[in-house]
Design a protein around this motif. Structure first.
Motif, PDB file in Angstrom:
ATOM      1  N   GLN B   6      33.045  13.662  13.980  1.00  0.00           N
ATOM      2  CA  GLN B   6      34.368  13.130  14.198  1.00  0.00           C
ATOM      3  C   GLN B   6      34.265  11.623  14.438  1.00  0.00           C
ATOM      4  OE1 GLN B   6      35.079  16.444  17.485  1.00  0.00           O
ATOM      5  NE2 GLN B   6      37.021  15.461  16.944  1.00  0.00           N
ATOM      6  N   LEU B  20      43.761  13.545  13.041  1.00  0.00           N
ATOM      7  CA  LEU B  20      42.380  13.465  13.499  1.00  0.00           C
ATOM      8  C   LEU B  20      41.480  14.261  12.559  1.00  0.00           C
ATOM      9  CD1 LEU B  20      44.351  13.563  16.239  1.00  0.00           C
ATOM     10  CD2 LEU B  20      42.123  13.259  17.302  1.00  0.00           C
ATOM     11  N   TRP B  35      40.113  23.462  17.784  1.00  0.00           N
ATOM     12  CA  TRP B  35      40.369  22.148  18.363  1.00  0.00           C
ATOM     13  C   TRP B  35      40.748  22.322  19.824  1.00  0.00           C
ATOM     14  CZ3 TRP B  35      40.030  17.208  16.244  1.00  0.00           C
ATOM     15  CH2 TRP B  35      39.723  17.147  14.880  1.00  0.00           C
ATOM     16  N   TYR B  36      40.073  21.546  20.642  1.00  0.00           N
ATOM     17  CA  TYR B  36      40.385  21.449  22.060  1.00  0.00           C
ATOM     18  C   TYR B  36      40.592  19.970  22.377  1.00  0.00           C
ATOM     19  CZ  TYR B  36      38.970  26.260  23.187  1.00  0.00           C
ATOM     20  OH  TYR B  36      38.887  27.629  23.268  1.00  0.00           O
ATOM     21  N   ARG B  37      41.262  19.718  23.480  1.00  0.00           N
ATOM     22  CA  ARG B  37      41.357  18.346  23.947  1.00  0.00           C
ATOM     23  C   ARG B  37      41.124  18.299  25.450  1.00  0.00           C
ATOM     24  NH1 ARG B  37      47.790  16.641  23.544  1.00  0.00           N
ATOM     25  NH2 ARG B  37      48.541  17.917  25.300  1.00  0.00           N
ATOM     26  N   ILE B  47      43.917  23.900  21.649  1.00  0.00           N
ATOM     27  CA  ILE B  47      45.057  23.440  20.868  1.00  0.00           C
ATOM     28  C   ILE B  47      45.382  24.429  19.751  1.00  0.00           C
ATOM     29  CG2 ILE B  47      45.982  21.603  19.404  1.00  0.00           C
ATOM     30  CD1 ILE B  47      44.021  19.680  20.790  1.00  0.00           C
ATOM     31  N   LEU B  73      43.390  17.675  12.256  1.00  0.00           N
ATOM     32  CA  LEU B  73      44.358  18.073  13.273  1.00  0.00           C
ATOM     33  C   LEU B  73      45.501  17.082  13.226  1.00  0.00           C
ATOM     34  CD1 LEU B  73      44.966  19.885  15.836  1.00  0.00           C
ATOM     35  CD2 LEU B  73      44.046  17.955  17.150  1.00  0.00           C
ATOM     36  N   ASP B  82      49.528  12.456  24.954  1.00  0.00           N
ATOM     37  CA  ASP B  82      48.533  12.993  24.023  1.00  0.00           C
ATOM     38  C   ASP B  82      47.246  12.168  24.020  1.00  0.00           C
ATOM     39  OD1 ASP B  82      51.207  13.803  21.772  1.00  0.00           O
ATOM     40  OD2 ASP B  82      50.075  15.170  23.075  1.00  0.00           O
ATOM     41  N   TYR B  86      39.570  14.517  21.799  1.00  0.00           N
ATOM     42  CA  TYR B  86      39.828  15.691  20.972  1.00  0.00           C
ATOM     43  C   TYR B  86      38.508  16.195  20.392  1.00  0.00           C
ATOM     44  CZ  TYR B  86      44.778  14.915  21.450  1.00  0.00           C
ATOM     45  OH  TYR B  86      46.041  14.786  21.976  1.00  0.00           O
ATOM     46  N   TYR B  87      38.250  17.474  20.586  1.00  0.00           N
ATOM     47  CA  TYR B  87      37.006  18.084  20.143  1.00  0.00           C
ATOM     48  C   TYR B  87      37.272  19.068  19.009  1.00  0.00           C
ATOM     49  CZ  TYR B  87      35.139  16.498  24.667  1.00  0.00           C
ATOM     50  OH  TYR B  87      34.753  15.757  25.747  1.00  0.00           O
ATOM     51  N   CYS B  88      36.498  18.914  17.970  1.00  0.00           N
ATOM     52  CA  CYS B  88      36.500  19.855  16.851  1.00  0.00           C
ATOM     53  C   CYS B  88      35.244  20.716  16.989  1.00  0.00           C
ATOM     54  CB  CYS B  88      36.495  19.064  15.544  1.00  0.00           C
ATOM     55  SG  CYS B  88      36.230  20.042  14.051  1.00  0.00           S
ATOM     56  N   GLY B 108      33.415  14.246  20.405  1.00  0.00           N
ATOM     57  CA  GLY B 108      34.856  14.201  20.194  1.00  0.00           C
ATOM     58  C   GLY B 108      35.390  12.856  19.752  1.00  0.00           C
TER      59      GLY B 108
END
Lengths: 114, 115
Positions: B6, B20, B35-37, B47, B73, B82, B86-88, B108
């Motif tokens: 990322q 993203l 996806w998490y944030r 997410i 995302l 926001d 952000y983690y993929c 992230g």
């Protein structure tokens, strides 16, 4: 409200003084785990539990213990804390359907060991 | 779990869409994309996730390329709240053993939403 709670949220302690960080979830999740987060290292799993009385080591278990006597609670125990355990700790629980990994995290416990 | 790549950081104007990207070129057929944030040292927040098809929920949309090697995302109308990391993450749906339930978080993308 579905949630994962942790206590305490902040803790400053001294080397060698045993402490317990509690974690509780109200979603009847079978799977629970503990992570620690450190700058530059991201989140790393410490221990996990797939159900009551079933626990296993994650990636960084040294210096930690856990227990799972009830489904809702998963305390993290530091028998003899050391400064390298200063970190931000998160408890998480997982939706029980094995097909996906939707996890719910607690608010975090910031631990400082002097 | 496939390795994900990322961008380190991105900016977005408030009210605009935030897109993203995530590269997961080695993803296998049974791995989902999650996806998490994480908002400023709070607990990570789920997410959205998907396997092959595009997905949408109340928070975001997830676009997965046909070859599944990358995804995006989309936060359709970004707000200041926001701003987060952000983690993929990719993960097999039926991972067993020590991989069961473990999420592997990378570094992230730091998304900054500005007025």
């Amino acid at each position: 409200e579905a949630q994962v709670t942790q206590n305490p949220r902040y803790l400053i302690t001294v080397t060698g003084k045993k402490l317990t960080v509690t974690c509780s979830q109200n979603m009847n999740h079978e799977y629970m785990s503990w992570y620690r987060q450190d700058p530059g290292l991201g989140l790393r799993q410490i221990y996990y539990s797939m159900n009551v009385e079933v626990t296993d080591k994650g990636d960084v278990p040294e210096g930690y213990k856990v227990s799972r006597k009830e489904k809702r609670n998963f305390p993290l125990i530091l028998e003899s804390p050391s400064p390298n355990q200063t970190s931000l700790y998160f408890c998480a629980s997982r939706f029980p359907w094995r097909g996906t990994d939707t996890q719910y995290f607690g608010p975090g416990t910031r631990l400082t060991v002097l | 779990d496939a390795k994900t790549t990322q961008p380190t950081s991105m900016d977005c104007a408030e009210g605009r869409a935030a897109n993203l990207p995530c590269n997961h070129s080695t993803i296998s057929g049974n791995e989902y994309v999650y996806w998490y944030r994480q908002i400023h040292s709070q607990g990570p927040q789920y997410i959205i996730h998907g396997l092959k098809n595009n997905e949408t929920n109340e928070m975001a949309s997830l676009i997965i390329t046909e070859d599944r090697k990358s995804s995006t995302l989309i936060l359709p109308h970004a707000t200041l709240r926001d701003t987060a990391v952000y983690y993929c993450i990719t993960k097999a749906g039926w991972a067993g053993g020590t991989s069961y339930g473990k999420l592997t978080f990378g570094q992230g993308t730091i998304l900054t939403v500005h007025p």
